[in-house]
Design an enzyme around this catalytic site. Structure first.
Site, PDB file in Angstrom:
ATOM      1  N   HIS A  13      -4.276  -4.300   0.318  1.00  0.00           N
ATOM      2  CA  HIS A  13      -4.000  -4.902   1.632  1.00  0.00           C
ATOM      3  C   HIS A  13      -4.471  -6.350   1.657  1.00  0.00           C
ATOM      4  O   HIS A  13      -5.422  -6.700   2.373  1.00  0.00           O
ATOM      5  CB  HIS A  13      -4.722  -4.119   2.729  1.00  0.00           C
ATOM      6  CG  HIS A  13      -4.066  -2.840   3.119  1.00  0.00           C
ATOM      7  ND1 HIS A  13      -2.890  -2.795   3.826  1.00  0.00           N
ATOM      8  CD2 HIS A  13      -4.416  -1.552   2.883  1.00  0.00           C
ATOM      9  CE1 HIS A  13      -2.537  -1.532   4.035  1.00  0.00           C
ATOM     10  NE2 HIS A  13      -3.446  -0.766   3.463  1.00  0.00           N
ATOM     11  N   SER A  47      -7.760   0.262   0.662  1.00  0.00           N
ATOM     12  CA  SER A  47      -8.202   1.324   1.563  1.00  0.00           C
ATOM     13  C   SER A  47      -7.209   2.470   1.452  1.00  0.00           C
ATOM     14  O   SER A  47      -6.233   2.542   2.198  1.00  0.00           O
ATOM     15  CB  SER A  47      -8.269   0.797   3.013  1.00  0.00           C
ATOM     16  OG  SER A  47      -8.650   1.826   3.900  1.00  0.00           O
ATOM     17  N   CYS A  64       0.821  -1.210   0.000  1.00  0.00           N
ATOM     18  CA  CYS A  64       0.000   0.000   0.000  1.00  0.00           C
ATOM     19  C   CYS A  64       0.862   1.271   0.000  1.00  0.00           C
ATOM     20  O   CYS A  64       1.548   1.538  -0.976  1.00  0.00           O
ATOM     21  CB  CYS A  64      -0.991  -0.031   1.154  1.00  0.00           C
ATOM     22  SG  CYS A  64      -2.410   1.070   0.889  1.00  0.00           S
ATOM     23  N   GLU A 107      -3.308  -8.712   3.195  1.00  0.00           N
ATOM     24  CA  GLU A 107      -3.117  -9.280   4.534  1.00  0.00           C
ATOM     25  C   GLU A 107      -4.272  -8.968   5.477  1.00  0.00           C
ATOM     26  O   GLU A 107      -4.353  -9.547   6.573  1.00  0.00           O
ATOM     27  CB  GLU A 107      -1.806  -8.761   5.145  1.00  0.00           C
ATOM     28  CG  GLU A 107      -1.853  -7.351   5.710  1.00  0.00           C
ATOM     29  CD  GLU A 107      -1.787  -6.242   4.659  1.00  0.00           C
ATOM     30  OE1 GLU A 107      -1.825  -5.063   5.047  1.00  0.00           O
ATOM     31  OE2 GLU A 107      -1.695  -6.563   3.456  1.00  0.00           O
TER      32      GLU A 107
END
Length: 317
Positions: free
Chosen positions: A235, A192, A142, A237
């Site tokens: 993201h 995000s 990110c 993860e």
């Protein structure tokens, strides 16, 4: 995979309850193998949440991994107890004379700032320069990916009119490249962020290869052609409830935030979110560890020769 961490790391007990094999330091000393040395430069404010998320991702191959958590020296984290940081984290000064098989540089909630305005930018640049000689492959996440593209290739981020927020469909490109081996043609991943990078600028850069993108969210995955620098714009993860927590946090702050895209059943925040990205996230991390770290890293680090070590991308496999 056995993950080696400090015996008293708080998230260790959570991982063990999930039947993830976490090896403590005492047991690891009796393993007659050369484990992979992986550093995690954790720039996220809630560091224990990020520790848990990334360790989950690193737990799905038979390789043994020794984890070193890293923090910035030039910035004091405010959302994690100093006792935790002092006990479980090191700084760049502690490891700069060593070599790592792999390094993960996380995102950070500072994307609306210019890179040069970030108080630890000089330190991040020093670390990114160091990776070129001391790390087999670095995985950027990110904001970390945007920072890496800017530092290594001069590709600037840009502020979006609207936050990219939710779970988006992505299409695999160049599927013979091992990093996306085992991916479906279309897969989902969370995003995000308020910024992105120009997809065309990445595609036309002679040293970069785009491996997955989205019509709505742009480039998701790209890499240097030698595999030493890998950039993940979202993201993967994230846990099931991470976007939910971010959404409710922003609502509580009175921010103008939309419901995360393609996340809640029937777009209803009162319903439990769907977990649609875990298998591909696991595959991504497994492929990175196997093909770009384990298969390529030298068994014995040669201090004088390390800077000469490079590898070719796996075209045609």
């Amino acid at each position: 995979m056995p993950i080696r961490t400090q015996s008293e790391l708080p998230v260790k007990s959570i991982l063990e309850k999930e039947n993830i094999f976490v090896m403590d330091e005492e047991r690891a000393m009796h393993q007659d193998i050369r484990p992979l040395e992986i550093g995690i430069l954790n720039l996220m404010p809630l560091k224990e949440d990020t520790e848990l998320q990334i360790l989950r991702m690193l737990s799905n191959t038979p390789l043994q991994v020794d984890i070193t958590f890293l923090k910035t020296k030039s910035h004091d984290a405010k959302h994690t107890p100093q006792s935790h940081l002092m006990k479980f984290y090191e700084t760049f000064d502690d490891i700069k004379d060593k070599n790592l098989d792999g390094l993960i540089i996380t995102g950070a909630p500072i994307e609306l700032m210019e890179f040069e305005e970030v108080d630890y930018w000089d330190e991040i640049c020093q670390i990114m320069d160091w990776t070129k000689r001391h790390v087999t492959s670095t995985l950027y996440l990110c904001w970390g990916a945007q920072a890496g593209l800017y530092y290594h290739y001069g590709i600037r981020k840009r502020i979006l009119d609207k936050k990219v927020f939710g779970v988006f469909a992505h299409k695999v490109l160049h599927r013979k490249i091992p990093l996306v081996r085992g991916f479906n043609d279309i897969f989902y991943a969370p995003h995000s962020r308020y910024t992105d990078v120009d997809s065309e600028e990445i595609r036309h850069h002679p040293s970069l290869l785009t491996l997955a993108d989205s019509e709505e969210a742009g480039v998701f995955l790209c890499m240097s052609k030698d595999g030493s620098q890998i950039f993940v714009m979202g993201h993967p993860e994230y846990d099931r409830l991470t976007l939910d927590q971010e959404y409710r946090r922003d609502l509580a702050k009175g921010l103008d935030i939309d419901v995360p895209v393609n996340y809640y059943p029937d777009n209803d925040p009162s319903k439990r979110p769907l977990l649609q990205w875990r298998s591909h996230a696991n595959t991504l991390y497994t492929n990175w560890l196997n093909y770009y770290v384990y298969q390529l890293t030298p068994y014995d680090f040669a201090d004088n020769a390390w800077g000469e070590f490079r590898h070719d991308v796996f075209y045609g496999i």
